[in-house]
Design a protein around this motif. Sequence first.
Motif, mmCIF file in Angstrom:
data_model
loop_
_atom_site.group_PDB
_atom_site.id
_atom_site.type_symbol
_atom_site.label_atom_id
_atom_site.label_comp_id
_atom_site.label_asym_id
_atom_site.label_seq_id
_atom_site.Cartn_x
_atom_site.Cartn_y
_atom_site.Cartn_z
ATOM 1 N N VAL A 4 0.853 -1.181 0.000
ATOM 2 C CA VAL A 4 0.000 0.000 0.000
ATOM 3 C C VAL A 4 0.896 1.240 0.000
ATOM 4 C CG1 VAL A 4 -1.748 1.276 1.291
ATOM 5 C CG2 VAL A 4 -1.812 -1.237 1.229
ATOM 6 N N SER A 5 0.611 2.154 -0.893
ATOM 7 C CA SER A 5 1.420 3.361 -1.025
ATOM 8 C C SER A 5 0.611 4.589 -0.638
ATOM 9 C CB SER A 5 1.904 3.493 -2.468
ATOM 10 O OG SER A 5 2.653 4.677 -2.648
ATOM 11 N N GLN A 6 1.197 5.432 0.219
ATOM 12 C CA GLN A 6 0.513 6.645 0.638
ATOM 13 C C GLN A 6 1.385 7.858 0.318
ATOM 14 O OE1 GLN A 6 -0.975 4.857 4.804
ATOM 15 N NE2 GLN A 6 -1.872 6.851 4.300
ATOM 16 N N SER A 7 0.708 8.939 -0.077
ATOM 17 C CA SER A 7 1.440 10.181 -0.344
ATOM 18 C C SER A 7 0.575 11.381 0.027
ATOM 19 C CB SER A 7 1.840 10.252 -1.821
ATOM 20 O OG SER A 7 0.688 10.227 -2.657
ATOM 21 N N PRO A 8 1.199 12.489 0.458
ATOM 22 C CA PRO A 8 2.630 12.589 0.734
ATOM 23 C C PRO A 8 3.005 11.849 2.013
ATOM 24 C CG PRO A 8 1.525 14.587 1.445
ATOM 25 C CD PRO A 8 0.472 13.736 0.786
ATOM 26 N N ARG A 9 4.254 11.666 2.252
ATOM 27 C CA ARG A 9 4.713 11.018 3.474
ATOM 28 C C ARG A 9 4.555 11.968 4.661
ATOM 29 N NH1 ARG A 9 5.114 8.302 7.070
ATOM 30 N NH2 ARG A 9 6.790 6.905 7.756
ATOM 31 N N TYR A 10 4.828 13.231 4.415
ATOM 32 C CA TYR A 10 4.678 14.275 5.435
ATOM 33 C C TYR A 10 3.933 15.449 4.813
ATOM 34 C CZ TYR A 10 8.491 11.679 7.613
ATOM 35 O OH TYR A 10 9.274 10.688 8.143
ATOM 36 N N LYS A 11 3.074 16.082 5.637
ATOM 37 C CA LYS A 11 2.344 17.255 5.165
ATOM 38 C C LYS A 11 2.249 18.251 6.307
ATOM 39 C CE LYS A 11 -0.318 19.817 2.560
ATOM 40 N NZ LYS A 11 0.203 20.477 1.338
ATOM 41 N N ARG A 15 -3.267 26.227 9.801
ATOM 42 C CA ARG A 15 -4.635 26.073 10.276
ATOM 43 C C ARG A 15 -5.594 26.764 9.311
ATOM 44 N NH1 ARG A 15 -6.077 28.323 16.145
ATOM 45 N NH2 ARG A 15 -5.675 30.216 15.014
ATOM 46 N N GLY A 16 -6.639 26.054 8.932
ATOM 47 C CA GLY A 16 -7.609 26.598 8.000
ATOM 48 C C GLY A 16 -7.406 26.156 6.565
ATOM 49 N N GLN A 17 -6.256 25.557 6.292
ATOM 50 C CA GLN A 17 -5.938 25.089 4.949
ATOM 51 C C GLN A 17 -6.639 23.760 4.680
ATOM 52 O OE1 GLN A 17 -1.670 24.786 4.610
ATOM 53 N NE2 GLN A 17 -1.663 25.284 2.430
ATOM 54 N N ASP A 18 -6.935 23.464 3.426
ATOM 55 C CA ASP A 18 -7.471 22.165 3.032
ATOM 56 C C ASP A 18 -6.311 21.254 2.629
ATOM 57 O OD1 ASP A 18 -10.377 23.481 1.196
ATOM 58 O OD2 ASP A 18 -9.874 23.462 3.338
ATOM 59 N N VAL A 19 -6.428 19.953 2.948
ATOM 60 C CA VAL A 19 -5.398 18.999 2.551
ATOM 61 C C VAL A 19 -6.049 17.778 1.910
ATOM 62 C CG1 VAL A 19 -3.776 19.724 4.354
ATOM 63 C CG2 VAL A 19 -5.329 17.811 4.783
ATOM 64 N N ALA A 20 -5.282 17.101 1.064
ATOM 65 C CA ALA A 20 -5.746 15.877 0.415
ATOM 66 C C ALA A 20 -4.658 14.822 0.547
ATOM 67 C CB ALA A 20 -6.072 16.125 -1.054
ATOM 68 N N LEU A 21 -5.025 13.672 1.069
ATOM 69 C CA LEU A 21 -4.082 12.581 1.305
ATOM 70 C C LEU A 21 -4.472 11.422 0.389
ATOM 71 C CD1 LEU A 21 -4.146 12.675 5.225
ATOM 72 C CD2 LEU A 21 -2.866 14.123 3.645
ATOM 73 N N ARG A 22 -3.473 10.849 -0.266
ATOM 74 C CA ARG A 22 -3.738 9.835 -1.285
ATOM 75 C C ARG A 22 -3.322 8.448 -0.804
ATOM 76 N NH1 ARG A 22 -3.505 9.482 -7.333
ATOM 77 N NH2 ARG A 22 -2.619 7.412 -7.808
ATOM 78 N N CYS A 23 -4.095 7.454 -1.220
ATOM 79 C CA CYS A 23 -3.776 6.057 -0.915
ATOM 80 C C CYS A 23 -3.912 5.201 -2.166
ATOM 81 C CB CYS A 23 -4.715 5.522 0.172
ATOM 82 S SG CYS A 23 -4.529 3.748 0.487
ATOM 83 N N SER A 105 2.567 3.164 5.034
ATOM 84 C CA SER A 105 3.396 3.786 6.078
ATOM 85 C C SER A 105 2.773 5.048 6.652
ATOM 86 C CB SER A 105 4.780 4.099 5.524
ATOM 87 O OG SER A 105 5.477 2.905 5.228
ATOM 88 N N GLY A 106 1.695 5.513 6.040
ATOM 89 C CA GLY A 106 0.973 6.646 6.594
ATOM 90 C C GLY A 106 1.436 7.999 6.080
ATOM 91 N N THR A 107 0.575 8.990 6.289
ATOM 92 C CA THR A 107 0.913 10.393 6.045
ATOM 93 C C THR A 107 0.892 11.092 7.394
ATOM 94 O OG1 THR A 107 -0.003 10.500 3.812
ATOM 95 C CG2 THR A 107 0.174 12.576 5.030
ATOM 96 N N GLN A 108 2.020 11.703 7.742
ATOM 97 C CA GLN A 108 2.072 12.446 9.002
ATOM 98 C C GLN A 108 1.653 13.883 8.730
ATOM 99 O OE1 GLN A 108 5.501 11.773 11.476
ATOM 100 N NE2 GLN A 108 5.284 13.752 12.465
ATOM 101 N N LEU A 109 0.525 14.267 9.286
ATOM 102 C CA LEU A 109 -0.019 15.611 9.088
ATOM 103 C C LEU A 109 0.256 16.464 10.318
ATOM 104 C CD1 LEU A 109 -1.786 17.706 7.568
ATOM 105 C CD2 LEU A 109 -3.772 16.679 8.710
ATOM 106 N N SER A 110 0.864 17.598 10.095
ATOM 107 C CA SER A 110 1.096 18.563 11.175
ATOM 108 C C SER A 110 0.396 19.859 10.806
ATOM 109 C CB SER A 110 2.589 18.833 11.343
ATOM 110 O OG SER A 110 3.288 17.654 11.679
ATOM 111 N N VAL A 111 -0.507 20.294 11.674
ATOM 112 C CA VAL A 111 -1.246 21.533 11.433
ATOM 113 C C VAL A 111 -0.725 22.603 12.385
ATOM 114 C CG1 VAL A 111 -3.516 22.624 11.325
ATOM 115 C CG2 VAL A 111 -3.267 20.209 10.734
#
Lengths: 112, 113
Positions: A4-11, A15-23, A105-111
């Motif tokens: 399983v592939s996830q991107s991005p690895r880190y994001k 605050r207030g921004q929109d994000v999109a995580l792919r799998c 491996s997941g996407t690490q999201l930091s807001v």
Amino acid sequence: GAGVSQSPRYKVAKRGQDVALRCDPISGHVSLFWYQQALGQGPEFLTYFQNEAQLDKSGLPSDRFFAERPEGSVSTLKIQRTQQEDSAVYLCASSPEYEKLFFGSGTQLSVL
Amino acid sequence: GESVGLHLPTLSVQEGDNSIINCAYSNSASDYFIWYKQESGKGPQFIIDIRSNMDKRQGQRVTVLLNKTVKHLSLQIAATQPGDSAVYFCAEDRSAGGFKTIFGAGTRLFVKA
């Protein structure tokens, strides 16, 4: 790919921004899951797809979270108007049937 | 959610010793149980599973025991190696009513060389 592939690895998002995580699940896997994992805790269920159908979205914490899998393969988890409490690792998993999960491996999201 | 606390229970064992990691599950209707291993920076990795019609299952160096009476699972690792150092999660699922694997609180295993 083999797993399983996830991107991005880190994001990092403001605050207030929109994000999109792919799998990208393992080819041929019918079931796809999204989990949220806070630091030091176990994965928490967010949502489940069987092919393109979203069968369970009971774990999505608010209406700011939206997931889709339009062609029954790649999935996107979208978070609108991100908040600091959304900071976590977002894990995607796929499975051929009702059995063990294969995780990315997941996407690490930091807001900030 | 099912996860509890920020401080994971920790088990420290000497290399070569056997390890036993315990887990209490929450739902009497669960009929499928899985152990996952998670290393730093990676997603959980399947170790072994067991269905509710069994009380013991063995794999390579690992054994899972299920006690449905007290809703308890354990994972036994024989001859623990440094590469076994990780966080271990038990998980439960129900084959009826949809597919929704729920993870328990993890246990951090340290293996001392």
